[in-house]
Enzyme design. Sequence first.
Site, PDB file in Angstrom:
ATOM      1  N   ASP A  32       0.943  -1.120  -0.105  1.00 49.41           N
ATOM      2  CA  ASP A  32      -0.011   0.124  -0.131  1.00 49.41           C
ATOM      3  C   ASP A  32       0.724   1.288  -0.106  1.00 49.41           C
ATOM      4  O   ASP A  32       1.622   1.340   0.695  1.00 49.41           O
ATOM      5  CB  ASP A  32      -0.938   0.033   1.297  1.00 49.41           C
ATOM      6  CG  ASP A  32      -1.856   1.249   1.395  1.00 49.41           C
ATOM      7  OD1 ASP A  32      -1.765   2.164   0.578  1.00 49.41           O
ATOM      8  OD2 ASP A  32      -2.580   0.991   2.465  1.00 49.41           O
ATOM      9  N   ILE A  33       0.726   2.220  -0.960  1.00 42.69           N
ATOM     10  CA  ILE A  33       1.533   3.338  -0.905  1.00 42.69           C
ATOM     11  C   ILE A  33       1.439   4.300  -0.133  1.00 42.69           C
ATOM     12  O   ILE A  33       2.302   4.918   0.268  1.00 42.69           O
ATOM     13  CB  ILE A  33       1.485   3.849  -2.621  1.00 42.69           C
ATOM     14  CG1 ILE A  33       2.653   4.673  -2.654  1.00 42.69           C
ATOM     15  CG2 ILE A  33       0.160   4.792  -2.393  1.00 42.69           C
ATOM     16  CD1 ILE A  33       2.607   5.099  -4.464  1.00 42.69           C
ATOM     17  N   ASP A  56      -6.321   6.695  -5.617  1.00 43.92           N
ATOM     18  CA  ASP A  56      -6.624   7.996  -5.192  1.00 43.92           C
ATOM     19  C   ASP A  56      -7.521   8.090  -3.849  1.00 43.92           C
ATOM     20  O   ASP A  56      -7.150   8.980  -2.904  1.00 43.92           O
ATOM     21  CB  ASP A  56      -7.375   8.422  -6.324  1.00 43.92           C
ATOM     22  CG  ASP A  56      -7.631  10.206  -6.081  1.00 43.92           C
ATOM     23  OD1 ASP A  56      -6.989  10.666  -5.348  1.00 43.92           O
ATOM     24  OD2 ASP A  56      -8.217  10.788  -7.136  1.00 43.92           O
ATOM     25  N   SER A 143      -2.826   4.454 -13.958  1.00 46.43           N
ATOM     26  CA  SER A 143      -3.712   4.097 -15.082  1.00 46.43           C
ATOM     27  C   SER A 143      -4.135   2.628 -15.413  1.00 46.43           C
ATOM     28  O   SER A 143      -4.910   2.222 -16.093  1.00 46.43           O
ATOM     29  CB  SER A 143      -3.117   4.693 -16.470  1.00 46.43           C
ATOM     30  OG  SER A 143      -3.611   5.751 -16.666  1.00 46.43           O
ATOM     31  N   GLY A 145      -5.464   0.564 -13.261  1.00 40.88           N
ATOM     32  CA  GLY A 145      -6.888   0.023 -12.428  1.00 40.88           C
ATOM     33  C   GLY A 145      -8.011   0.631 -13.279  1.00 40.88           C
ATOM     34  O   GLY A 145      -8.282  -0.103 -14.304  1.00 40.88           O
TER      35      GLY A 145
HETATM   36  N1  AR6 Z   1      -1.331   1.393  -3.044  1.00 44.49           N
HETATM   37  C1  AR6 Z   1      -0.697   1.289  -4.034  1.00 44.49           C
HETATM   38  N2  AR6 Z   1      -1.372   0.991  -5.508  1.00 44.49           N
HETATM   39  C2  AR6 Z   1      -2.875   1.022  -5.136  1.00 44.49           C
HETATM   40  C3  AR6 Z   1      -3.458   1.300  -3.979  1.00 44.49           C
HETATM   41  C4  AR6 Z   1      -2.858   1.456  -2.973  1.00 44.49           C
HETATM   42  N3  AR6 Z   1      -3.222   1.655  -1.714  1.00 44.49           N
HETATM   43  N4  AR6 Z   1      -4.716   1.058  -4.231  1.00 44.49           N
HETATM   44  C5  AR6 Z   1      -4.789   0.486  -5.782  1.00 44.49           C
HETATM   45  N5  AR6 Z   1      -3.581   0.584  -6.305  1.00 44.49           N
HETATM   46  P1  AR6 Z   1      -6.324   3.217  -9.761  1.00 44.49           P
HETATM   47  P2  AR6 Z   1      -6.169   4.465 -12.509  1.00 44.49           P
HETATM   48  C6  AR6 Z   1      -3.231   0.291  -7.395  1.00 44.49           C
HETATM   49  O1  AR6 Z   1      -7.706   2.666 -10.203  1.00 44.49           O
HETATM   50  O2  AR6 Z   1      -6.297   3.239 -13.117  1.00 44.49           O
HETATM   51  C7  AR6 Z   1      -9.570   6.801  -9.464  1.00 44.49           C
HETATM   52  O3  AR6 Z   1     -10.992   6.963  -9.162  1.00 44.49           O
HETATM   53  C8  AR6 Z   1      -4.127  -0.733  -8.433  1.00 44.49           C
HETATM   54  O4  AR6 Z   1      -3.982  -2.002  -7.989  1.00 44.49           O
HETATM   55  O5  AR6 Z   1      -6.167   3.782  -8.441  1.00 44.49           O
HETATM   56  O6  AR6 Z   1      -5.117   5.337 -12.952  1.00 44.49           O
HETATM   57  C9  AR6 Z   1      -8.944   8.443  -9.610  1.00 44.49           C
HETATM   58  O7  AR6 Z   1      -9.675   9.418  -9.114  1.00 44.49           O
HETATM   59  C10 AR6 Z   1      -3.705  -0.186  -9.668  1.00 44.49           C
HETATM   60  O8  AR6 Z   1      -2.703  -0.913 -10.245  1.00 44.49           O
HETATM   61  O9  AR6 Z   1      -6.045   4.236 -10.864  1.00 44.49           O
HETATM   62  C11 AR6 Z   1      -9.387   8.334 -11.266  1.00 44.49           C
HETATM   63  O10 AR6 Z   1     -10.731   8.963 -11.455  1.00 44.49           O
HETATM   64  C12 AR6 Z   1      -3.186   1.364  -9.629  1.00 44.49           C
HETATM   65  O11 AR6 Z   1      -3.204   1.471  -8.362  1.00 44.49           O
HETATM   66  C13 AR6 Z   1      -8.925   6.778 -11.620  1.00 44.49           C
HETATM   67  O12 AR6 Z   1      -9.256   6.048 -10.484  1.00 44.49           O
HETATM   68  C14 AR6 Z   1      -4.059   2.422 -10.420  1.00 44.49           C
HETATM   69  O13 AR6 Z   1      -5.450   1.919 -10.197  1.00 44.49           O
HETATM   70  C15 AR6 Z   1      -7.714   6.738 -11.962  1.00 44.49           C
HETATM   71  O14 AR6 Z   1      -7.605   5.263 -12.495  1.00 44.49           O
END
Ligand code: AR6
Length: 194
Positions: A32-33, A56, A143, A145
């Site tokens: 978890d970041i 986020d 991007s 997720g």
């Molecule tokens: N720590 C590290 N990585 C994480 C965590 C965490 N706690 N939680 C999820 N990830 P995403 P996106 C990873 O969906 O695709 C939001 O609603 C996850 O496994 O968070 O850039 C924003 O407001 C994945 O590999 O971001 C935007 O609307 C990575 O983080 C939208 O999502 C990115 O997943 C951005 O989408």
Amino acid sequence: MRLMCECHSEKIRMAFFIFVRFMKKIELIKGDITRIKADAIVNAANSSLMGGGGVDGAIHRAGGAAILEECREIIARQGSCKTGEAVITTAGNLPAKFVIHTVGPVWNNGKKNEASLLAACYKNSLTLAVTHNLSSIAFPNISTGIYGYPKDEAAEIAIATVTEFLDQNELITKVYFVCFDEENYQLYKSLIKD
Ligand code: AR6
């Protein structure tokens, strides 16, 4: 793996050679970041900077109201944060000192300049860290997720862009790639080992 334009593949190959020299500056972490104690952690935000799901949501939840407050001020000052750009705020209650918010591209079958925009996220975040005299930075897998970017391509772009940046800038001494899901973790592990 999807076909990429030749110059882009060549750029990635070159970057892997350089990469070997920077092994010690790059660290892979599964987790978890929000728990990472770096000068800055990067948030995969959206253009509104008003929070959302995924990483986020986790950052705003753990960091508290101070982050959202500063995001509001930024939006009032400059308008929305465009795809590929990055802005910096305090990290509130997080162990990191700052949060760098960047907006990754939504995957659109590679037809909307997604690769350059994703590379810009990493490059602009690192540049912002340097202008604030920061030496360590942690990235999530931007991007990959909710925005649906293919994880294998995103990992290559992330590693190549960071490696190239480290080749040209001395100030950053540590870059953490923080993978939350097992698939990304395994992808990064195999790319970093090559
Ligand atoms: N720590 C590290 N990585 C994480 C965590 C965490 N706690 N939680 C999820 N990830 P995403 P996106 C990873 O969906 O695709 C939001 O609603 C996850 O496994 O968070 O850039 C924003 O407001 C994945 O590999 O971001 C935007 O609307 C990575 O983080 C939208 O999502 C990115 O997943 C951005 O989408």
